[in-house]
Structures are given as structure tokens and as C-alpha cells.
Design a protein around this motif. Structure first.
Motif, mmCIF file in Angstrom:
data_model
loop_
_atom_site.group_PDB
_atom_site.id
_atom_site.type_symbol
_atom_site.label_atom_id
_atom_site.label_comp_id
_atom_site.label_asym_id
_atom_site.label_seq_id
_atom_site.Cartn_x
_atom_site.Cartn_y
_atom_site.Cartn_z
ATOM 1 N N TYR A 107 0.828 -1.207 0.000
ATOM 2 C CA TYR A 107 0.000 0.000 0.000
ATOM 3 C C TYR A 107 0.866 1.262 0.000
ATOM 4 C CZ TYR A 107 -2.961 3.765 1.714
ATOM 5 O OH TYR A 107 -3.599 4.977 1.857
ATOM 6 N N ARG A 108 1.826 1.333 0.902
ATOM 7 C CA ARG A 108 2.654 2.534 1.038
ATOM 8 C C ARG A 108 3.613 2.685 -0.135
ATOM 9 N NH1 ARG A 108 1.586 0.125 5.678
ATOM 10 N NH2 ARG A 108 0.705 1.352 7.395
ATOM 11 N N ILE A 109 4.095 1.572 -0.652
ATOM 12 C CA ILE A 109 5.008 1.644 -1.802
ATOM 13 C C ILE A 109 4.287 2.198 -3.032
ATOM 14 C CG2 ILE A 109 6.367 0.262 -3.421
ATOM 15 C CD1 ILE A 109 7.061 -1.598 -1.110
ATOM 16 N N ILE A 110 3.091 1.695 -3.301
ATOM 17 C CA ILE A 110 2.321 2.181 -4.451
ATOM 18 C C ILE A 110 1.993 3.659 -4.299
ATOM 19 C CG2 ILE A 110 0.103 1.973 -5.652
ATOM 20 C CD1 ILE A 110 0.213 -1.050 -5.070
ATOM 21 N N LEU A 111 1.593 4.064 -3.083
ATOM 22 C CA LEU A 111 1.257 5.469 -2.846
ATOM 23 C C LEU A 111 2.473 6.362 -3.071
ATOM 24 C CD1 LEU A 111 -0.958 7.434 -1.921
ATOM 25 C CD2 LEU A 111 -0.189 7.065 0.435
ATOM 26 N N PHE A 112 3.636 5.902 -2.618
ATOM 27 C CA PHE A 112 4.858 6.697 -2.799
ATOM 28 C C PHE A 112 5.186 6.884 -4.276
ATOM 29 C CE2 PHE A 112 9.497 6.723 -3.440
ATOM 30 C CZ PHE A 112 9.810 7.908 -2.800
ATOM 31 N N THR A 113 4.977 5.854 -5.100
ATOM 32 C CA THR A 113 5.277 5.987 -6.531
ATOM 33 C C THR A 113 4.395 7.044 -7.186
ATOM 34 O OG1 THR A 113 3.750 4.210 -7.188
ATOM 35 C CG2 THR A 113 6.024 3.584 -6.691
ATOM 36 N N PHE A 114 3.151 7.172 -6.727
ATOM 37 C CA PHE A 114 2.268 8.201 -7.288
ATOM 38 C C PHE A 114 2.803 9.601 -6.975
ATOM 39 C CE2 PHE A 114 -1.438 5.010 -6.712
ATOM 40 C CZ PHE A 114 -1.055 4.361 -7.859
ATOM 41 N N TYR A 115 3.223 9.804 -5.720
ATOM 42 C CA TYR A 115 3.798 11.102 -5.347
ATOM 43 C C TYR A 115 5.051 11.393 -6.164
ATOM 44 C CZ TYR A 115 0.764 11.511 -1.207
ATOM 45 O OH TYR A 115 -0.321 11.636 -0.371
ATOM 46 N N LEU A 116 5.890 10.383 -6.352
ATOM 47 C CA LEU A 116 7.138 10.576 -7.084
ATOM 48 C C LEU A 116 6.877 10.886 -8.554
ATOM 49 C CD1 LEU A 116 10.201 10.550 -6.799
ATOM 50 C CD2 LEU A 116 10.172 8.093 -7.271
ATOM 51 N N GLU A 117 5.915 10.202 -9.172
ATOM 52 C CA GLU A 117 5.569 10.472 -10.572
ATOM 53 C C GLU A 117 5.083 11.903 -10.747
ATOM 54 O OE1 GLU A 117 2.719 7.509 -11.647
ATOM 55 O OE2 GLU A 117 4.041 5.879 -11.021
ATOM 56 N N ALA A 118 4.231 12.372 -9.832
ATOM 57 C CA ALA A 118 3.713 13.738 -9.919
ATOM 58 C C ALA A 118 4.841 14.754 -9.756
ATOM 59 C CB ALA A 118 2.633 13.954 -8.859
ATOM 60 N N ALA A 119 5.740 14.516 -8.814
ATOM 61 C CA ALA A 119 6.848 15.449 -8.581
ATOM 62 C C ALA A 119 7.772 15.522 -9.789
ATOM 63 C CB ALA A 119 7.625 15.020 -7.337
ATOM 64 N N MET A 120 8.103 14.376 -10.377
ATOM 65 C CA MET A 120 9.001 14.369 -11.522
ATOM 66 C C MET A 120 8.375 15.053 -12.733
ATOM 67 S SD MET A 120 11.104 10.807 -11.551
ATOM 68 C CE MET A 120 11.937 11.430 -12.990
ATOM 69 N N ALA A 121 7.068 14.846 -12.928
ATOM 70 C CA ALA A 121 6.391 15.504 -14.047
ATOM 71 C C ALA A 121 6.397 17.018 -13.873
ATOM 72 C CB ALA A 121 4.960 14.979 -14.165
ATOM 73 N N ALA A 122 6.196 17.483 -12.645
ATOM 74 C CA ALA A 122 6.214 18.927 -12.385
ATOM 75 C C ALA A 122 7.613 19.505 -12.639
ATOM 76 C CB ALA A 122 5.774 19.197 -10.949
ATOM 77 N N ILE A 123 8.656 18.782 -12.224
ATOM 78 C CA ILE A 123 10.028 19.243 -12.445
ATOM 79 C C ILE A 123 10.353 19.294 -13.934
ATOM 80 C CG2 ILE A 123 12.459 18.629 -12.117
ATOM 81 C CD1 ILE A 123 11.644 17.446 -9.399
ATOM 82 N N MET A 124 9.933 18.262 -14.678
ATOM 83 C CA MET A 124 10.189 18.239 -16.121
ATOM 84 C C MET A 124 9.469 19.394 -16.808
ATOM 85 S SD MET A 124 11.822 16.395 -18.453
ATOM 86 C CE MET A 124 12.278 17.884 -19.323
ATOM 87 N N LEU A 125 8.265 19.689 -16.386
ATOM 88 C CA LEU A 125 7.493 20.794 -16.972
ATOM 89 C C LEU A 125 8.198 22.116 -16.730
ATOM 90 C CD1 LEU A 125 4.837 21.540 -18.434
ATOM 91 C CD2 LEU A 125 3.790 21.792 -16.177
ATOM 92 N N ILE A 126 8.775 22.288 -15.545
ATOM 93 C CA ILE A 126 9.477 23.527 -15.216
ATOM 94 C C ILE A 126 10.776 23.651 -16.017
ATOM 95 C CG2 ILE A 126 10.679 24.744 -13.361
ATOM 96 C CD1 ILE A 126 8.599 23.520 -11.428
ATOM 97 N N LEU A 127 11.496 22.541 -16.171
ATOM 98 C CA LEU A 127 12.782 22.575 -16.884
ATOM 99 C C LEU A 127 12.614 22.887 -18.368
ATOM 100 C CD1 LEU A 127 14.706 19.544 -15.321
ATOM 101 C CD2 LEU A 127 15.168 21.987 -14.986
ATOM 102 N N GLY A 128 11.556 22.338 -18.987
ATOM 103 C CA GLY A 128 11.325 22.601 -20.398
ATOM 104 C C GLY A 128 11.910 21.526 -21.313
ATOM 105 N N PRO A 129 11.563 21.566 -22.608
ATOM 106 C CA PRO A 129 11.925 20.487 -23.535
ATOM 107 C C PRO A 129 13.371 20.508 -24.014
ATOM 108 C CG PRO A 129 10.695 22.193 -24.687
ATOM 109 C CD PRO A 129 10.701 22.582 -23.236
ATOM 110 N N GLN A 130 14.105 21.567 -23.738
ATOM 111 C CA GLN A 130 15.467 21.670 -24.263
ATOM 112 C C GLN A 130 16.476 20.837 -23.476
ATOM 113 O OE1 GLN A 130 13.731 24.039 -22.836
ATOM 114 N NE2 GLN A 130 14.949 25.095 -21.258
ATOM 115 N N HIS A 131 16.098 20.339 -22.295
ATOM 116 C CA HIS A 131 16.985 19.484 -21.509
ATOM 117 C C HIS A 131 16.807 18.033 -21.973
ATOM 118 C CE1 HIS A 131 16.786 23.125 -19.040
ATOM 119 N NE2 HIS A 131 17.956 22.740 -18.504
ATOM 120 N N TYR A 132 17.491 17.690 -23.070
ATOM 121 C CA TYR A 132 17.232 16.426 -23.749
ATOM 122 C C TYR A 132 17.580 15.202 -22.898
ATOM 123 C CZ TYR A 132 16.978 19.524 -27.797
ATOM 124 O OH TYR A 132 16.650 20.524 -28.669
ATOM 125 N N TYR A 133 18.701 15.261 -22.200
ATOM 126 C CA TYR A 133 19.101 14.090 -21.417
ATOM 127 C C TYR A 133 18.157 13.859 -20.241
ATOM 128 C CZ TYR A 133 23.409 14.017 -24.110
ATOM 129 O OH TYR A 133 24.319 13.944 -25.140
#
Length: 479
Positions: A321-347
Motif C-alpha cells: 500500500y505505502r510503496i504504491i502510494l509513494f510511486t504516485f507522489y514521485l511520478e507527480a513530482a518528476m512531471a512537475a520538475i520536467m514541466l518547469i525545466l522545459g523540452p530543451q533538456h534532452y538528457y
């Protein structure tokens, strides 16, 4: 057969878990290739029209939803041996499952752009493949709950399963490298035939060697009598089917799981079907050459199993239960960071695409555990003589499988509004402004879709009440 079992024990392996995992090995080999390549094949090589693609996906969505509870009901209630016995369902279904995998990769003629026959080809390929996948894998899913009710034994099945998935998922990596990401179509077709034969052999091993606590009950003659309501009605009567489905649907934990799982299936299909297309458009070839992208795609299918295997101690300690919940938080955080960084950071974009595929597939690999707990709860609540394993998995699929079709339908519709179909027809000679607009849309899809999905999943998963099955004893006695 006794010698094989003895040899397996000498090697330190569990014979039942190994037999169970062999179906995972075979199915993962062909499922990974199918889900990763079929969209690109029909869009870019067969030149299917958007209308035919959407019609095929709608038919697939309807059939995908219907056949799971139908096959689940038949497997739990039929008196025909190859339906009622999980082992025989896998044994007889495996050859047809592997053959159905090959339908998509061999065109019925040389297709012209927007050829109506390519649309029919896609419809048949999707529906036949899904029918055989459902018939075989529903039986395997039921075995997960029926082999043992002990949490530790189920974790052992998960461990063996992940090793099998790890090996099976490498088919995408080798397929990409040998066919140059499907550029060498003849090599691609040859490889799919080879994989189909190997996968069939793996699943046949399960059909010969698997054992379940309830197999003997399934093979008892009809006149033995039983008190359970599932045995009192005709298999083809709608009344017991609707009654059993209503009992399953009334479980609040099942409702929450289905909502969460629908979005997991959706986002999994989103990345499986479009990662290759997004990477080719958003990451220039001078940044990541074809071989590097092949390794990236392969890692997206191989690393989830490594992640789950490395988390075995966490599964024992804090539970799924806790592992699955943590992955959801991590996915949301990474998507927000990628959106802020922009598409030019290819790696970072390449890392983001890969790690999303890894986390989503890894957490999805654990979903058999909550479903098995739901099956145990249903067994106790309704005092059944045997669990409705296939029906629970099938009813879950009734509501979640449409996500497999909705994801490519919605994404393709959005992309075509910004010139993706015209880009294919013009062979990449569209104007720079139109191409930039399309790339911007792709980038926002890559970031916003997983961000929104993860947020919804957190809201659906947090109230789930079966959180501590890893700390309690078996809920019924293993015979």
C-alpha cells in the motif's frame, strides 16, 4: 515429471513458483513487443487512417471490457475441464495466444495510405490477441490467489514473477537492436516468429507442471453437490453472473482499486504506445543515436523488474500500500520538475521518459497483491467454498481495460489536430513552425498527462483499507 521437480528442488528453486512464473516469462515476451510496436507499425508503416484507427480502438475497447468478466465467469463456474481448471486453460490456450501475437506483424497485402483493409487488420489483430491473452492470463491471475493465501508465499510468487518479467521484457531491447527499431522489417518479422515459439513453450511448461489448492475441486464430477450459490445455477444463466458481479462491486476497496487501476492502465498504455514516437520527435538523433534509444526503450521494460526485486524487503516491511502510494507522489513530482525545466533538456527528458515507464510498470506489477487480498475478503464475507478469483480479476478488467484503448485514441486525436498526420504524409517536410507546434504539444502531453493521472490516483488510493496484510497470518487455511 518427478525428475524435473527433483532437479528444480536441488537447484534451490520452488517448483510451483517456477511453473507459475513461466507463463509470465512467455506472455511478457510477446506483450512487451506488441504494446510497444503495434501503434507505430499501423500509423507509420501501414499508413492507417485516423478514422480506421479510432474505429478499431473502439471495437477493441468494447471487446476488451466484455471478454474479461465473461471468461472470468466461465472459468469460475464452467464444468468444462479446459475452462474450469487453471492449468488446462493455460495449456490449451498457450498455442493460440502465441499465434494471435503474429497477426499484426504480417500485412494482408501491400497497403496504400488510408487503406480500409489495414483498419480491419488492426481490429482483428487487437481483438483476437486480447481474447487469447485474457483467457490465458486470467487463469494465471486466479492461480496467484489460489496457490497460497500466505503473504510470504505470494511475495515469493511476485519475486519469481519479476525475474521472469525481467528476462521476458528484454525481448523489446533485442527486437529494437536486431531490427534497428523496426526499420529492418524483415528482421523484425523473423524475430517475432522466434519469440512466439519460445513464449508458447514457456506457457506450456506452466500448463504441465502448475499446482493449485483448488484444482482438485474443479475436476470433481458434477454430482458431488455443493452448497455455494455459484454451483446452484446454470453456467449460462445471467442471474448468478449479475449477482456475483454485484457482490464484487459492492466491496468499497474493490471500487477504489478499480478507479486507481484504470488510470494506471491508461498511463501505462500512454507510455508504452507513444514513448518511441515522443523520443524520436523531442530528442534529436545527434543527442541520442538509434542504438542509445534502443537501450533506453529496453531499459523501460527491463528495469521495472529489477526495481521490484530490489524492493522485496520493503514489501515485507511496509507492505504494497505505502510503496504504491509513494510511486504516485514521485511520478507527480518528476512531471512537475520536467514541466518547469522545459523540452530543451534532452538528457533529462530521456531519463524522465525512461524512469516513468519503469515506475509505472513496477508499481503495476504489485497490483496482484491487493486484488488477491480483495479475493480473500470476498471469500470470507460471502462464505464461498472456493474463491471467485477469475471473476474478481475479470470484473476489474471490465472497468480498467478500456484505458488501453482510450490512451492511444485520445493522444492520436490531439496530435493530429496539430499536424501529426500531415507530417507522416509529407515525410517530415512540413514547415518549421508547424513542427515546433507539434513538438510543444508532445512535450506538454509528456508532462501533464502523468502529472494529472498521478494526482487522481493519490486521491483514489489513499482511502484503500487493506493496508497491513503483510503483517497478519493467512486468512484461510492452505490445504
Amino acid at each position: 515429471m518427478g525428475r524435473i521437480r527433483h532437479l528444480i528442488i536441488i537447484c534451490g528453486l520452488n517448483p510451483v513458483a517456477l511453473a507459475y512464473a513461466m507463463t509470465t516469462l512467455g506472455s511478457t515476451m510477446i506483450n512487451s513487443i506488441f504494446s510497444f510496436y503495434y501503434v507505430k507499425l499501423f500509423l507509420n508503416k501501414y499508413k492507417i487512417s485516423e478514422g480506421a484507427f479510432q474505429q478499431s480502438q473502439v471495437m477493441y475497447m468494447v471487446w476488451n471490457a466484455i471478454n474479461d468478466p465473461l471468461f472470468g465467469y466461465l472459468q469460475d463456474n464452467s464444468r468444462v475441464a479446459f475452462c474450469s481448471q487453471r492449468r488446462l486453460s493455460i495449456l490449451y490456450g498457450a498455442p493460440f495466444y502465441s499465434l494471435s501475437f503474429l497477426i499484426a506483424w504480417f500485412p494482408w497485402r501491400s497497403y496504400a495510405p488510408n487503406d480500409w483493409l489495414s483498419g480491419l487488420h488492426l481490429m482483428v489483430a487487437l481483438c483476437v490477441f486480447d481474447a487469447m491473452l485474457t483467457f490465458v492470463l486470467l487463469a494465471q491471475c486466479a492461480l496467484f490467489a489460489e496457490i497460497s493465501s500466505h503473504h510470504q508465499n505470494r511475495l515469493r510468487l511476485v519475486k519469481y514473477n519479476q525475474v521472469a518479467s525481467l528476462i521476458g521484457s528484454s525481448s523489446v531491447l533485442f527486437c529494437g537492436m536486431l531490427s534497428n527499431n523496426m526499420e529492418d522489417f524483415g528482421a523484425f518479422q523473423t524475430f517475432t516468429v522466434f519469440i512466439a515459439v519460445i513464449s508458447c513453450g514457456c506457457m506450456l511448461y506452466t500448463g504441465i507442471h502448475i499446482e493449485s489448492r483448488f484444482e482438485n475441486k474443479a475436476s470433481e464430477p458434477e454430482d458431488t453437490g455443493c452448497d455455494d450459490q455459484t454451483c446452484q445455477q446454470s453456467v449460462f444463466s445471467m442471474s448468478p453472473l449479475t449477482t456475483l458481479m454485484w457482490q464484487i462491486l459492492a466491496n468499497r476497496d474493490f471500487q477504489l482499486f478499480v478507479i486507481m487501476n484504470f488510470f494506471q492502465v491508461f498511463i501505462l498504455a500512454f507510455f508504452s504506445n507513444f514513448t518511441m514516437i515522443f523520443a524520436e520527435h523531442l530528442i534529436p538523433p545527434d543527442v541520442l543515436p538509434s542504438l542509445a534509444k534502443s537501450i533506453m526503450y529496453g531499459a523501460g521494460f527491463i528495469c521495472p523488474q529489477l526495481l521490484v526485486l530490489s524492493c522485496q524487503s520493503l514489501l515485507h516491511g511496509i507492505g504494497y500500500y505505502r510503496i504504491i502510494l509513494f510511486t504516485f507522489y514521485l511520478e507527480a513530482a518528476m512531471a512537475a520538475i520536467m514541466l518547469i525545466l522545459g523540452p530543451q533538456h534532452y538528457y533529462f527528458l530521456a531519463f524522465f521518459l525512461t524512469i516513468n515507464m519503469v515506475m509505472i510498470q513496477a508499481s503495476f506489477s504489485l497490483f496482484g497483491l491487493p486484488l488477491a487480498d480483495i479475493i480473500d475478503t470476498d471469500l470470507q464475507r460471502h462464505s464461498r467454498s472456493s474463491p471467485l478469483s477469475s471473476m474478481v480479476f475479470g470484473t476489474n478488467a471490465l472497468f480498467t481495460k478500456p484505458g488501453q484503448s482510450l490512451a492511444p485514441m485520445i493522444v492520436l486525436s490531439v496530435l493530429n489536430q496539430f499536424g501529426y498526420e500531415q507530417l507522416k504524409e509529407e515525410g517530415g517536410n512540413s514547415s518549421p513552425s508547424a513542427l515546433a507546434s507539434l513538438h510543444n504539444v508532445m512535450f506538454y502531453l509528456v508532462c501533464l498527462v502523468p502529472l494529472c493521472v498521478a494526482c487522481v490516483q493519490v486521491l483514489a488510493w489513499k482511502p484503500f483499507s487493506i493496508r497491513n496484510s503483510h503483517t497478519v497470518d493467512a486468512k484461510y487455511i492452505d490445504n
